[in-house]
Design a protein around this motif. Structure first.
Motif, PDB file in Angstrom:
ATOM      1  N   ALA A   1       0.855  -1.194   0.000  1.00 13.99           N
ATOM      2  CA  ALA A   1       0.000   0.000   0.000  1.00 13.99           C
ATOM      3  C   ALA A   1       0.885   1.236   0.000  1.00 13.99           C
ATOM      4  CB  ALA A   1      -0.921   0.010   1.222  1.00 13.99           C
TER       5      ALA A   1
ATOM      6  N   TYR B   1       0.670   5.830  -0.919  1.00 14.82           N
ATOM      7  CA  TYR B   1      -0.186   6.960  -1.271  1.00 14.82           C
ATOM      8  C   TYR B   1       0.667   8.205  -1.474  1.00 14.82           C
ATOM      9  CZ  TYR B   1       0.440   8.505   3.547  1.00 14.82           C
ATOM     10  OH  TYR B   1       0.989   8.914   4.734  1.00 14.82           O
TER      11      TYR B   1
ATOM     12  N   ASP C   1      -6.088   5.745   4.988  1.00 15.43           N
ATOM     13  CA  ASP C   1      -5.590   4.868   6.041  1.00 15.43           C
ATOM     14  C   ASP C   1      -5.718   3.433   5.553  1.00 15.43           C
ATOM     15  OD1 ASP C   1      -4.377   4.243   8.400  1.00 15.43           O
ATOM     16  OD2 ASP C   1      -6.043   4.828   9.690  1.00 15.43           O
ATOM     17  N   TYR C   2      -4.890   2.559   6.117  1.00 17.24           N
ATOM     18  CA  TYR C   2      -4.966   1.141   5.788  1.00 17.24           C
ATOM     19  C   TYR C   2      -4.349   0.346   6.920  1.00 17.24           C
ATOM     20  CZ  TYR C   2      -0.666   2.975   3.523  1.00 17.24           C
ATOM     21  OH  TYR C   2       0.484   3.655   3.216  1.00 17.24           O
TER      22      TYR C   2
ATOM     23  N   VAL D   1      -6.605  -6.997   4.287  1.00 13.08           N
ATOM     24  CA  VAL D   1      -6.027  -5.653   4.306  1.00 13.08           C
ATOM     25  C   VAL D   1      -7.161  -4.672   4.007  1.00 13.08           C
ATOM     26  CG1 VAL D   1      -4.387  -4.051   3.262  1.00 13.08           C
ATOM     27  CG2 VAL D   1      -3.770  -6.470   3.555  1.00 13.08           C
ATOM     28  N   ALA D   2      -7.540  -3.898   5.006  1.00 14.56           N
ATOM     29  CA  ALA D   2      -8.630  -2.924   4.851  1.00 14.56           C
ATOM     30  C   ALA D   2      -8.031  -1.539   4.632  1.00 14.56           C
ATOM     31  CB  ALA D   2      -9.529  -2.932   6.079  1.00 14.56           C
ATOM     32  N   PHE D   3      -8.760  -0.694   3.921  1.00 19.47           N
ATOM     33  CA  PHE D   3      -8.248   0.638   3.575  1.00 19.47           C
ATOM     34  C   PHE D   3      -9.415   1.553   3.243  1.00 19.47           C
ATOM     35  CE2 PHE D   3      -8.679  -1.858  -0.220  1.00 19.47           C
ATOM     36  CZ  PHE D   3      -9.259  -1.004  -1.130  1.00 19.47           C
ATOM     37  N   TYR D   4      -9.116   2.857   3.225  1.00 18.93           N
ATOM     38  CA  TYR D   4     -10.113   3.825   2.740  1.00 18.93           C
ATOM     39  C   TYR D   4      -9.421   5.097   2.277  1.00 18.93           C
ATOM     40  CZ  TYR D   4      -9.772   6.260   7.286  1.00 18.93           C
ATOM     41  OH  TYR D   4      -9.331   6.932   8.398  1.00 18.93           O
TER      42      TYR D   4
ATOM     43  N   TYR E   1     -15.608  -4.038  -1.627  1.00 17.58           N
ATOM     44  CA  TYR E   1     -15.537  -2.588  -1.503  1.00 17.58           C
ATOM     45  C   TYR E   1     -16.931  -1.963  -1.562  1.00 17.58           C
ATOM     46  CZ  TYR E   1     -16.214  -2.495  -6.606  1.00 17.58           C
ATOM     47  OH  TYR E   1     -16.722  -2.641  -7.867  1.00 17.58           O
TER      48      TYR E   1
ATOM     49  N   LEU F   1      -2.906   0.206  -4.032  1.00 22.78           N
ATOM     50  CA  LEU F   1      -2.638  -1.086  -3.428  1.00 22.78           C
ATOM     51  C   LEU F   1      -2.375  -2.058  -4.544  1.00 22.78           C
ATOM     52  CD1 LEU F   1      -5.084   0.226  -1.437  1.00 22.78           C
ATOM     53  CD2 LEU F   1      -4.475  -1.838  -0.168  1.00 22.78           C
TER      54      LEU F   1
END
Length: 392
Positions: free
Chosen positions: A178, A180, A194-195, A203-206, A284, A389
């Motif tokens: 990941a 950015y 954030d992740y 693996v969670a992210f937004y 998602y 990602l």
């Protein structure tokens, strides 16, 4: 309180007597001199507000006295006494800074009073202007101090916001990386990413883009970060495959409620997702995201499908949880809408060009930033954030 002081320089006894009386009637104390040298010796800028000088003095020209006084005190009012035949000399005196003149024989008290009143009015106006300039300079100093304090506060806020952001790039088990790039248009950004790794496979992210710019929008991003972390501390999310859809919707509903409850008039677009590294799937949900996230693989790129209302406007957003199968090599690219400001054309043309650049860079962050010229664009009209990602 002592009244204004005047200095009268003339050897003409008749003019001196008349002017002494007229000046006294106007409230002036009168000091006298019968020669230029004597007058120059007596003159002091702090002592006299008005000087009356005869153009014809026994030891020097009145113009020489005028020059000397103006060198010492440019603001002192000087009136010349002249014969009617000295028009050229009077004109020269006015050019040197004399404010008026009396013609001999000096005998019209009304004319003298009028000249003195006008000089007094001009002096009052000049004093008001000086006071205004002093007050303005004081305000400017205060403004500069406030601006500097604001700059320091914003710099502190920028450092705090950077501290809240995750490390970039960051590698997770299973070969997921990941990264950015976040560039605020001001000190602080209304964009945030954030992740994190949940369990051993998720693996969670937004990426969230809060409306507006600056401090208020940045505070909302901090609120969003805090709300999500608080919810994660209450109960685990993104740890069970069958609950991933519910967890994604819970995050959107949580942020939607928070934005509505603040009554700040702020709304946000958001893309939130979870990569299942074991099943090679992307789960998602989209909340008003423009442009849509793109999935790049095998030299091409496509927009992900999905829709949902922005956060902070409606009680219900009709958000949908979507699932995409991931190839062995892939990169997900999520951009805030500020990225579109770097491109030419209408919205459809901008989106088509962005997708082309994502495909050309194969979703690699630094290559995409270089193609978009984010570092050389100049003043940015909006916050710019690109989240990637991928698995190579």
């Amino acid at each position: 309180m002592a009244g204004p002081s005047s200095l009268l320089l003339t050897d003409d006894e008749r003019s001196r007597k008349f002017l002494r009386g007229a000046l006294s009637c106007q409230g002036f104390s009168v000091a006298e001199a019968s020669s230029g040298d004597e007058g120059i010796q007596q003159f002091s800028p702090e002592l006299f507000q008005l000087v009356v000088v005869d153009l014809q003095l026994p030891d020097m020209k009145g113009l020489e006295v005028l020059r000397h006084i103006k060198r010492l005190s440019p603001g002192t009012a000087v009136v010349m006494i002249s014969d009617s035949g000295e028009a050229a000399t009077i004109l020269q005196a006015m050019r040197l800074g004399a404010c008026d003149y009396f013609l001999k024989p000096v005998k019209e008290a009304g004319l003298i009073n009028g000249v003195i009143c006008r000089i007094a009015e001009e002096e009052n106006l000049a004093q008001q202007n000086r006071e205004y300039r002093e007050a303005l300079e004081h305000r400017n100093i205060e403004l500069r101090d406030h601006v500097e304090l604001l700059r320091r506060d914003q710099e502190a806020g920028r450092l705090l916001q950077q501290h809240l952001l995750p490390r970039t790039p960051y590698s997770y088990p299973g070969g997921i990386e990941a990264a950015y790039r976040l560039i605020p248009s001001l000190y602080l950004s209304g964009d945030f990413v954030d992740y994190g790794l949940f369990g051993e496979r998720f693996v969670a992210f937004y990426l969230v883009d809060v409306s507006g710019h600056g401090v208020s929008s940045a505070l909302v991003t901090a609120l969003i970060k805090h709300s999500i972390m608080h919810r994660l501390s209450e109960r685990p999310l993104f740890t069970q495959l069958e609950l991933l859809g519910n967890d994604l919707l819970e995050i959107l509903e949580l942020i939607n409620r928070e934005l509505l409850s603040t009554h700040m008039g702020k709304h946000a677009s958001m893309f939130v997702g979870v990569v299942d590294t074991a099943a090679r799937q992307l789960h998602y949900a989209v909340a008003g995201q423009i442009p849509m996230p793109a999935l790049a693989s095998n030299g091409g790129a496509d927009w992900l499908p999905g829709k949902g209302r922005p956060l902070g406007i409606f009680e219900r957003g009709d958000w949908q949880v979507m699932c995409a199968e991931l190839p062995s090599n892939w990169r997900l690219v999520v951009c805030s809408d500020g990225v579109l400001e770097l491109l030419q054309g209408d919205l459809l043309e901008k989106e088509a060009r962005l997708l082309q650049l994502i495909a050309g860079s194969e979703g690699e962050l630094s290559s995409l930033c270089q193609s978009l010229k984010v570092d050389t664009f100049g003043a940015l009209p909006d916050d710019i954030t690109i989240l990637t990602l991928g698995h190579d």
